[in-house]
Write an enzyme that holds these catalytic residues in place. Structure first.
Site, PDB file in Angstrom:
ATOM      1  CG  HIS A 175      30.638  48.580  47.753  1.00 10.81           C
ATOM      2  ND1 HIS A 175      29.337  49.018  47.899  1.00 10.81           N
ATOM      3  CD2 HIS A 175      30.918  48.702  46.436  1.00 10.81           C
ATOM      4  CE1 HIS A 175      28.867  49.383  46.723  1.00 10.81           C
ATOM      5  NE2 HIS A 175      29.806  49.212  45.809  1.00 10.81           N
TER       6      HIS A 175
ATOM      7  CG  ASP B 297      30.979  42.569  49.418  1.00 12.91           C
ATOM      8  OD1 ASP B 297      30.786  41.949  48.356  1.00 12.91           O
ATOM      9  OD2 ASP B 297      31.045  43.808  49.476  1.00 12.91           O
TER      10      ASP B 297
ATOM     11  CD  GLN C 125      34.194  43.881  42.375  1.00 10.57           C
ATOM     12  OE1 GLN C 125      34.528  43.311  41.326  1.00 10.57           O
ATOM     13  NE2 GLN C 125      33.424  44.948  42.378  1.00 10.57           N
TER      14      GLN C 125
ATOM     15  CE  LYS D  84      29.606  44.360  41.708  1.00 13.39           C
ATOM     16  NZ  LYS D  84      29.826  45.667  41.115  1.00 13.39           N
TER      17      LYS D  84
ATOM     18  CB  CYS E 126      30.381  52.424  46.425  1.00 15.62           C
ATOM     19  SG  CYS E 126      29.316  52.700  45.027  1.00 15.62           S
TER      20      CYS E 126
HETATM   21  N1  ALA Z   1      30.330  47.977  43.132  1.00 10.51           N
HETATM   22  C1  ALA Z   1      30.522  48.245  41.750  1.00 10.51           C
HETATM   23  C2  ALA Z   1      31.863  48.868  41.452  1.00 10.51           C
HETATM   24  O1  ALA Z   1      32.770  48.768  42.225  1.00 10.51           O
HETATM   25  C3  ALA Z   1      29.398  48.988  41.157  1.00 10.51           C
HETATM   26  O2  ALA Z   1      31.988  49.488  40.417  1.00 10.51           O
END
Ligand code: ALA
Length: 414
Positions: free
Chosen positions: A128, A207, A210, A233, A371
Site C-alpha cells: 500500500h 503492515d 488487513q 478496519k 492505493c
Molecule cells: N487501505 C484501505 C483500502 O484498501 C483504505 O481500501
C-alpha cells in the site's frame, strides 16, 4: 455448492451491526467494502457513548477522579491491545492515528536514525502507498536504497527465496511488508520473512491493516520488530491505530512528534523524553478511540479470530469461484490461500462505472487503484473493482453481487 463450506457467522453476529439493516437506493445494503473500513457492533458504539457520558477527562495530567478514571481506562486499553497481539509488555504498544501514522513513525524515527547510504530497505511490489512512500522519503534522506520483491503476474505470488538471496548480497537493514494485500488478497508468510530477516540482522515491520481484525496475530511467534494496524478496519473507531514495537527498539528511537506529555523535563533550550510508549504520544491522545478499540478487540475475541479467518477464507474462495463464472472476468489474487478480498476487472468496464452501477442496487464495492498505483501499473491496469468481506456477510450477498455484475456486463455491452 462451493468447494468450501459457509461458516455461518452471520447467522449469529450480523444483528450486532445496526448499520447493515438499512436500504441503500431502495435495496438492502450489501456491504462489501470491508477492506476500506469495517462496520462497528453495537457494543463498540455504546462503549464510546458510555465513555463520554461517564468517564471522560484528559489523561496522565489531572489529579482529579475523572482524569484518573480516564487514564486507567486508556492504559487498560493499551494492556488489552498488548494481550491481543501477545506482546510481552503494554509499553510496546504506541497509540497512533492508524497504520499510516505507525509506519510513518518508524520510517522517520527508526529509519532516519539507522539507515545509511547504500543500505537496503526491502518491500514487496504489493505494498500500500502507506508502506511505500514513507520509505521513499527515508531513503531520500539517508541514501538508503529500496528493493522490491516482485510479484508473479495476476496471482500476486512472490518467490520468497529471493529474499534470502537479497539478504546474502546486500546490506538489508529493514524488511517492511504487508501481511494481507489490500488489493490482491494474498496472505504473506510473515513468520518466514521475520526469521530470514533475523538471520541477517535486518529489522522487520509488518503492515497488519488487513489482518489484525481478521486473524490471530502473535508478535512473539511472528518474531517481528514492528507491527502496525488500524482500529477502523477491526470493528473499532476511526482515527486510532496501534504501533507495536520491541521495547528496546522503541526506547532507542527519537520521538516522531513533540509537545505535551511526552517529556520528563523541559528547559528553554532542551528537553528529555519519557521512555516508550509515551515519548511517541505527544498531545492529547484519542482516548475514546482507545477505549472503543479495546471493546472492539474484546468483541472479536469473543467470536474467535480463527473462526473469522476461516470465514474470510470461505468468502475469498467462494466469491472468486462465483465471479469466475462471468464472461470476460479477470480476477486478481491467488487461487488457493486467500483472504476475503477479491479484486477484478470485468471486460473493459471502468471500475468506477462498475462501482456506481452496483451502488444503485445497494452494493458497496471499492473501485480504483486501492492505493497501489505501481502494482496496478505492473498489472497493466488503471484500476480494479474490489469486493471485500467480513464475518457478517452472507452467502446470499455473493449471489446478489454476481447477479448485479451480470446485469452491469449487459448494461455496459460486455
Ligand atoms: N487501505 C484501505 C483500502 O484498501 C483504505 O481500501
Amino acid at each position: 455448492m462451493y468447494t468450501v463450506n459457509f461458516p455461518g457467522l452471520a447467522n449469529q453476529y450480523r444483528a450486532d451491526f445496526p448499520i447493515l439493516s438499512q436500504n441503500i437506493n431502495g435495496h438492502p445494503l450489501v456491504y462489501l467494502d470491508n477492506a476500506a473500513s469495517t462496520q462497528r457492533p453495537t457494543a463498540v458504539i455504546e462503549e464510546l457513548a458510555r465513555y463520554y457520558r461517564e468517564d471522560h477527562a484528559n489523561v496522565h495530567r489531572g489529579l482529579h477522579t475523572l482524569s484518573n478514571r480516564a487514564t486507567a481506562l486508556f492504559e487498560k486499553a493499551r494492556a488489552s491491545v498488548a494481550r491481543y497481539l501477545n506482546a510481552k509488555q503494554a509499553e510496546s504498544i504506541v497509540f497512533t492515528r492508524g497504520t499510516t501514522e505507525g509506519i510513518n513513525l518508524v520510517a522517520e524515527s527508526w529509519g532516519t536514525q539507522n539507515l545509511r547510504r547504500g543500505d537496503l530497505v526491502v518491500l514487496t511490489e504489493m505494498e500500500h502507498h502507506a508502506n511505500l512512500i514513507p520509505w521513499q522519503i527515508a531513503a531520500r534522506k539517508t541514501g538508503a536504497i529500496l528493493r522490491f520483491l516482485p510479484i508473479q503476474g495476476d496471482t500476486g505470488e512472490i518467490e520468497w527465496n529471493e529474499l534470502e538471496e537479497l539478504c546474502r548480497q546486500g546490506n538489508v537493514r529493514m524488511i517492511a511488508l504487508t501481511h494481507i494485500s489490500n488489493s490482491l488478497g494474498c496472505i504473506n508468510p510473515i513468520k518466514y520473512v521475520c526469521q530470514t530477516a533475523k538471520k541477517y540482522g535486518a529489522v522487520t515491520l509488518i503492515d497488519a491493516a488487513q489482518s489484525a481484525g481478521h486473524a490471530p496475530l502473535d508478535v512473539e511467534d511472528i518474531g517481528c520488530d514492528f507491527l502496525a494496524f488500524s482500529s477502523h478496519k477491526s470493528c473499532g473507531p476511526t482515527g486510532i491505530g496501534v504501533l507495536y514495537g520491541r521495547k528496546e527498539l522503541l526506547d532507542s528511537m527519537e520521538p516522531y512528534q513533540t509537545g505535551g506529555e511526552m517529556i520528563v523535563s523541559v528547559d528553554w533550550n532542551e528537553a528529555k523524553w519519557k521512555p516508550a510508549p509515551h515519548r511517541f504520544e505527544a498531545g492529547t491522545p484519542h482516548i475514546a478511540g482507545a477505549v472503543g478499540l479495546a471493546k472492539a478487540l474484546e468483541y472479536l475475541e469473543s467470536i474467535g479470530r480463527h473462526r473469522i479467518e476461516e470465514s474470510d477464507h470461505f468468502f475469498g474462495l467462494a466469491a472468486a469461484e462465483r465471479l469466475r463464472e462471468l464472461p470476460k472476468m479477470r480476477l486478481l489474487g491467488p487461487a488457493a490461500d486467500r483472504a476475503g478480498i477479491v479484486s477484478f476487472q470485468l471486460g473493459s468496464i471502468h471500475a468506477h462505472d462498475l462501482v456506481a452501477f452496483a451502488d444503485q442496487y445497494g452494493i458497496a464495492l471499492r473501485g480504483g487503484h486501492h492505493c497501489n498505483q505501481p502494482l496496478m501499473r505492473k498489472l497493466g491496469l488503471m484500476s480494479s473493482a474490489r469486493a471485500s468481506f467480513y464475518f457478517y456477510n452472507t452467502e446470499a450477498e455473493i449471489d446478489r453481487l454476481v447477479s448485479v455484475l451480470r446485469d452491469a456486463a449487459k448494461y455496459f455491452g460486455e
